[in-house]
Write a protein that holds these residues in place. Structure first.
Motif, PDB file in Angstrom:
ATOM      1  N   TRP A  15      -5.535  -4.067  -5.563  1.00 31.03           N
ATOM      2  CA  TRP A  15      -6.624  -3.240  -5.054  1.00 31.03           C
ATOM      3  C   TRP A  15      -6.252  -2.506  -3.774  1.00 31.03           C
ATOM      4  O   TRP A  15      -6.800  -1.438  -3.490  1.00 31.03           O
ATOM      5  CB  TRP A  15      -7.906  -4.045  -4.914  1.00 31.03           C
ATOM      6  N   ALA A  16      -5.316  -3.042  -3.013  1.00 27.97           N
ATOM      7  CA  ALA A  16      -4.822  -2.309  -1.837  1.00 27.97           C
ATOM      8  C   ALA A  16      -4.123  -1.032  -2.282  1.00 27.97           C
ATOM      9  O   ALA A  16      -4.306   0.034  -1.688  1.00 27.97           O
ATOM     10  CB  ALA A  16      -3.888  -3.186  -1.010  1.00 27.97           C
ATOM     11  N   VAL A  17      -3.330  -1.117  -3.348  1.00 26.37           N
ATOM     12  CA  VAL A  17      -2.629   0.058  -3.886  1.00 26.37           C
ATOM     13  C   VAL A  17      -3.627   1.027  -4.523  1.00 26.37           C
ATOM     14  O   VAL A  17      -3.568   2.238  -4.279  1.00 26.37           O
ATOM     15  CB  VAL A  17      -1.540  -0.371  -4.897  1.00 26.37           C
ATOM     16  N   ILE A  18      -4.553   0.500  -5.320  1.00 24.83           N
ATOM     17  CA  ILE A  18      -5.575   1.355  -5.938  1.00 24.83           C
ATOM     18  C   ILE A  18      -6.379   2.082  -4.862  1.00 24.83           C
ATOM     19  O   ILE A  18      -6.606   3.293  -4.952  1.00 24.83           O
ATOM     20  CB  ILE A  18      -6.517   0.527  -6.847  1.00 24.83           C
ATOM     21  N   ALA A  19      -6.785   1.360  -3.827  1.00 28.81           N
ATOM     22  CA  ALA A  19      -7.582   1.957  -2.748  1.00 28.81           C
ATOM     23  C   ALA A  19      -6.797   3.060  -2.045  1.00 28.81           C
ATOM     24  O   ALA A  19      -7.344   4.119  -1.722  1.00 28.81           O
ATOM     25  CB  ALA A  19      -8.015   0.889  -1.744  1.00 28.81           C
ATOM     26  N   TYR A  20      -5.505   2.836  -1.798  1.00 25.87           N
ATOM     27  CA  TYR A  20      -4.684   3.846  -1.135  1.00 25.87           C
ATOM     28  C   TYR A  20      -4.655   5.128  -1.963  1.00 25.87           C
ATOM     29  O   TYR A  20      -4.869   6.225  -1.443  1.00 25.87           O
ATOM     30  CB  TYR A  20      -3.267   3.325  -0.901  1.00 25.87           C
ATOM     31  N   ILE A  21      -4.397   4.991  -3.251  1.00 22.38           N
ATOM     32  CA  ILE A  21      -4.289   6.160  -4.136  1.00 22.38           C
ATOM     33  C   ILE A  21      -5.630   6.889  -4.224  1.00 22.38           C
ATOM     34  O   ILE A  21      -5.688   8.121  -4.094  1.00 22.38           O
ATOM     35  CB  ILE A  21      -3.787   5.741  -5.534  1.00 22.38           C
ATOM     36  N   VAL A  22      -6.716   6.154  -4.418  1.00 15.73           N
ATOM     37  CA  VAL A  22      -8.038   6.777  -4.560  1.00 15.73           C
ATOM     38  C   VAL A  22      -8.455   7.463  -3.264  1.00 15.73           C
ATOM     39  O   VAL A  22      -8.907   8.618  -3.281  1.00 15.73           O
ATOM     40  CB  VAL A  22      -9.091   5.742  -5.015  1.00 15.73           C
ATOM     41  N   ILE A  23      -8.303   6.787  -2.135  1.00 20.14           N
ATOM     42  CA  ILE A  23      -8.689   7.399  -0.846  1.00 20.14           C
ATOM     43  C   ILE A  23      -7.816   8.623  -0.564  1.00 20.14           C
ATOM     44  O   ILE A  23      -8.308   9.642  -0.073  1.00 20.14           O
ATOM     45  CB  ILE A  23      -8.590   6.374   0.309  1.00 20.14           C
TER      46      ILE A  23
END
Length: 170
Positions: A111-119
């Motif tokens: 989720w840290a990676v997903i959050a980085y990409i989405v943000i």
């Protein structure tokens, strides 16, 4: 009772509220220390990566000419992409919440990676929309679309990401 036992006996939501400020301070200290007092190599690296990758996309998307991080909307009005425009602040807020909430390390990492990409994508869209609106309707729209609309978009995105992360935590 020791502080460790006291902490372990807290309800998970109380532990989250107790540790969230700690992670906010730690992560913002690591990434933004250089903005206030000295030099943060991590913050400088991520800022150059973020703004460095955003600017060519903005250059290819926008009608206004760009010099370095300066978007020239018209001869009298420029929009400057500062380090604070890089999307790291909302990402660090979401990351702090992810790290603070009790869940598996694997889920935190994913989720840290997903959050980085989405943000990153949401911030890029925000920047494009801000400039397009100012190009179309004038600089009087900057405050509304940037400070209110853009930040609201990032807040909603961050909240949605955290809720998505929570769905799989036990």
């Amino acid at each position: 009772m020791s502080i460790i036992n006291w902490y372990k006996n807290l309800h998970p939501s109380d532990r989250f509220l107790f540790t969230l400020p700690f992670w906010l301070i730690v992560l913002f200290g690591l990434f933004y220390w250089g903005r206030f007092w000295s030099y943060s190599p991590i913050g400088e690296f991520l800022d150059s990566l973020q703004r460095g990758s955003i600017m060519p996309i903005l250059d290819a998307t926008l009608d206004s000419p760009i010099k370095n991080f300066d978007i020239i909307v018209n001869p009298k009005y420029h929009i400057i992409i500062t380090p604070e425009c890089n999307g790291l602040v909302p990402y660090l807020m979401v990351l702090s919440a992810i790290v603070a909430y009790s869940c598996s390390f694997k889920r935190k990492l994913i989720w840290a990676v997903i959050a980085y990409i989405v943000i990153y994508i949401v911030n890029l869209i925000r920047l494009i929309v801000v400039v397009k609106v100012v190009e179309s309707f004038g600089e009087d729209w900057f405050y509304l679309i940037h400070n209110i609309g853009g930040n609201l978009l990032l807040i909603i995105s961050g909240g949605a990401l955290f809720l998505g992360y929570l769905r799989g935590c036990k």
